[in-house]
Motif scaffolding. Structure first.
Motif, PDB file in Angstrom:
ATOM      1  N   ARG A  90       0.833  -1.198   0.000  1.00 64.29           N
ATOM      2  CA  ARG A  90       0.000   0.000   0.000  1.00 64.29           C
ATOM      3  C   ARG A  90       0.871   1.252   0.000  1.00 64.29           C
ATOM      4  O   ARG A  90       0.574   2.236  -0.693  1.00 64.29           O
ATOM      5  CB  ARG A  90      -0.924  -0.006   1.219  1.00 64.29           C
ATOM      6  N   SER A  91       1.971   1.215   0.749  1.00 63.51           N
ATOM      7  CA  SER A  91       2.885   2.360   0.767  1.00 63.51           C
ATOM      8  C   SER A  91       3.448   2.632  -0.621  1.00 63.51           C
ATOM      9  O   SER A  91       3.582   3.791  -1.036  1.00 63.51           O
ATOM     10  CB  SER A  91       4.031   2.111   1.746  1.00 63.51           C
ATOM     11  N   TRP A 163      15.836   8.204  -3.186  1.00 63.88           N
ATOM     12  CA  TRP A 163      16.006   7.507  -1.908  1.00 63.88           C
ATOM     13  C   TRP A 163      16.361   6.051  -2.166  1.00 63.88           C
ATOM     14  O   TRP A 163      15.700   5.379  -2.965  1.00 63.88           O
ATOM     15  CB  TRP A 163      14.726   7.553  -1.083  1.00 63.88           C
ATOM     16  N   MET A 164      17.399   5.567  -1.483  1.00 57.68           N
ATOM     17  CA  MET A 164      17.714   4.140  -1.445  1.00 57.68           C
ATOM     18  C   MET A 164      17.373   3.655  -0.052  1.00 57.68           C
ATOM     19  O   MET A 164      17.944   4.138   0.939  1.00 57.68           O
ATOM     20  CB  MET A 164      19.196   3.900  -1.758  1.00 57.68           C
ATOM     21  N   ILE A 165      16.458   2.696   0.028  1.00 57.87           N
ATOM     22  CA  ILE A 165      15.956   2.233   1.320  1.00 57.87           C
ATOM     23  C   ILE A 165      16.170   0.732   1.456  1.00 57.87           C
ATOM     24  O   ILE A 165      15.864  -0.042   0.546  1.00 57.87           O
ATOM     25  CB  ILE A 165      14.458   2.578   1.462  1.00 57.87           C
ATOM     26  N   PRO A 198      22.274   7.103   8.434  1.00 61.21           N
ATOM     27  CA  PRO A 198      21.532   7.386   7.201  1.00 61.21           C
ATOM     28  C   PRO A 198      20.635   8.606   7.393  1.00 61.21           C
ATOM     29  O   PRO A 198      20.426   9.075   8.513  1.00 61.21           O
ATOM     30  CB  PRO A 198      20.693   6.112   7.000  1.00 61.21           C
ATOM     31  N   ASP A 199      20.080   9.109   6.306  1.00 61.18           N
ATOM     32  CA  ASP A 199      19.211  10.278   6.390  1.00 61.18           C
ATOM     33  C   ASP A 199      17.970   9.996   7.233  1.00 61.18           C
ATOM     34  O   ASP A 199      17.492  10.875   7.960  1.00 61.18           O
ATOM     35  CB  ASP A 199      18.793  10.717   4.986  1.00 61.18           C
ATOM     36  N   VAL A 200      17.437   8.803   7.114  1.00 61.08           N
ATOM     37  CA  VAL A 200      16.237   8.411   7.855  1.00 61.08           C
ATOM     38  C   VAL A 200      16.444   7.015   8.429  1.00 61.08           C
ATOM     39  O   VAL A 200      16.951   6.125   7.736  1.00 61.08           O
ATOM     40  CB  VAL A 200      14.988   8.429   6.944  1.00 61.08           C
ATOM     41  N   ARG A 206       7.567   0.824   6.262  1.00 62.05           N
ATOM     42  CA  ARG A 206       6.515   1.836   6.100  1.00 62.05           C
ATOM     43  C   ARG A 206       6.874   3.126   6.826  1.00 62.05           C
ATOM     44  O   ARG A 206       6.607   4.227   6.325  1.00 62.05           O
ATOM     45  CB  ARG A 206       5.187   1.310   6.636  1.00 62.05           C
ATOM     46  N   GLU A 207       7.490   2.992   7.998  1.00 63.06           N
ATOM     47  CA  GLU A 207       7.873   4.178   8.761  1.00 63.06           C
ATOM     48  C   GLU A 207       9.006   4.934   8.067  1.00 63.06           C
ATOM     49  O   GLU A 207       9.024   6.172   8.047  1.00 63.06           O
ATOM     50  CB  GLU A 207       8.300   3.773  10.164  1.00 63.06           C
ATOM     51  N   VAL A 208       9.973   4.196   7.508  1.00 66.91           N
ATOM     52  CA  VAL A 208      11.067   4.851   6.791  1.00 66.91           C
ATOM     53  C   VAL A 208      10.517   5.624   5.597  1.00 66.91           C
ATOM     54  O   VAL A 208      10.888   6.782   5.364  1.00 66.91           O
ATOM     55  CB  VAL A 208      12.113   3.814   6.331  1.00 66.91           C
ATOM     56  N   ILE A 209       9.620   4.995   4.834  1.00 67.84           N
ATOM     57  CA  ILE A 209       9.039   5.670   3.671  1.00 67.84           C
ATOM     58  C   ILE A 209       8.280   6.918   4.102  1.00 67.84           C
ATOM     59  O   ILE A 209       8.410   7.986   3.493  1.00 67.84           O
ATOM     60  CB  ILE A 209       8.118   4.709   2.895  1.00 67.84           C
ATOM     61  N   ALA A 210       7.487   6.792   5.160  1.00 67.56           N
ATOM     62  CA  ALA A 210       6.703   7.936   5.622  1.00 67.56           C
ATOM     63  C   ALA A 210       7.597   9.091   6.055  1.00 67.56           C
ATOM     64  O   ALA A 210       7.330  10.257   5.733  1.00 67.56           O
ATOM     65  CB  ALA A 210       5.791   7.513   6.767  1.00 67.56           C
TER      66      ALA A 210
END
Length: 222
Positions: A90-91, A163-165, A198-200, A206-210
């Motif tokens: 969903r994200s 963004w690389m996550i 890291p930046d985030v 889901r929390e990292v994306i948000a």
């Protein structure tokens, strides 16, 4: 914005799938908790040598001394149990609905990684899929990021808009830094030990994306 996301333990719960398979394999031969611990340790969270892992499984479980066959058995077990993390697809859809482009960037053998993607229904939720086993180059080599950006038609994009996550500091965060992108680390509750953060950072994808998609993150230079 461009989003490059790791697969194992970022979009899908490989750790749980491998753990469940290993527990069942040990139980089937009447193995011990020490056998299970040794097998899980040899897996190294999916980053260890598959041949070395197969050797430990053969030795601990008394399987026939056939390393390729053992690798195929545990890979099949992972595929049978693999699931996407709750809400993560969903994200991805929310990002794409907002006009962002999304790619999976994963290390691994083509058949195995494509099998996970198919079983978890990921392909309809992304714009491109890049598998190291198909490209001859693997994270943390930044050339894999370049392949992904090319597939997305974004080779010339400002890297501050990429963004690389992922969950692996040595692969996902490292490849993002090498390619000049922003980086998001899925900690799964672990403490960061890789030097500059890291930046985030957040426990779940889901929390990292948000956090990365928030106006504050978009306005900052990572």
């Amino acid at each position: 914005m461009i989003w490059l996301l790791d697969l194992d333990n970022t979009l899908v719960d490989r750790a749980a799938a491998f753990g469940a398979w290993a527990s069942d394999a040990v139980a089937q031969v009447g193995g011990t908790a020490d056998d299970l611990a040794a097998i899980v340790a040899a897996d190294e969270g999916g980053h260890g040598s598959k041949e070395a892992l197969a050797r430990v499984i053969v030795d601990r479980l008394g399987w026939p001394d056939d390393v390729p066959a053992a690798i195929e058995r545990f890979r099949a077990g992972i595929l049978a149990g693999i699931r996407p993390y709750d809400g993560v697809l969903r994200s991805l859809e929310v990002l794409r609905a907002a006009g962002h482009r999304v790619a999976v960037v994963t290390n691994g053998a083509s058949a195995q990684q494509r099998g996970k993607i198919a079983r978890c229904g990921i392909e309809p939720h992304v714009d491109a899929i890049v598998v190291s086993g198909e490209e001859g180059v693997a994270k943390p080599d930044p050339r894999l990021v370049e392949v992904a950006l090319d597939r997305l038609g974004a080779s010339d994009v400002d890297r501050r808009d990429v963004w690389m996550i992922g969950d692996a500091a040595h692969a996902d965060v490292a490849v993002g830094r090498a390619a000049g992108t922003r980086t998001g680390w899925v900690s799964h509750g672990r403490a960061w030990q890789g030097g500059d953060r890291p930046d985030v950072v957040a426990p779940a994808t889901r929390e990292v994306i948000a956090l990365a998609a928030s106006p504050r993150s978009r306005g900052a230079v990572g």
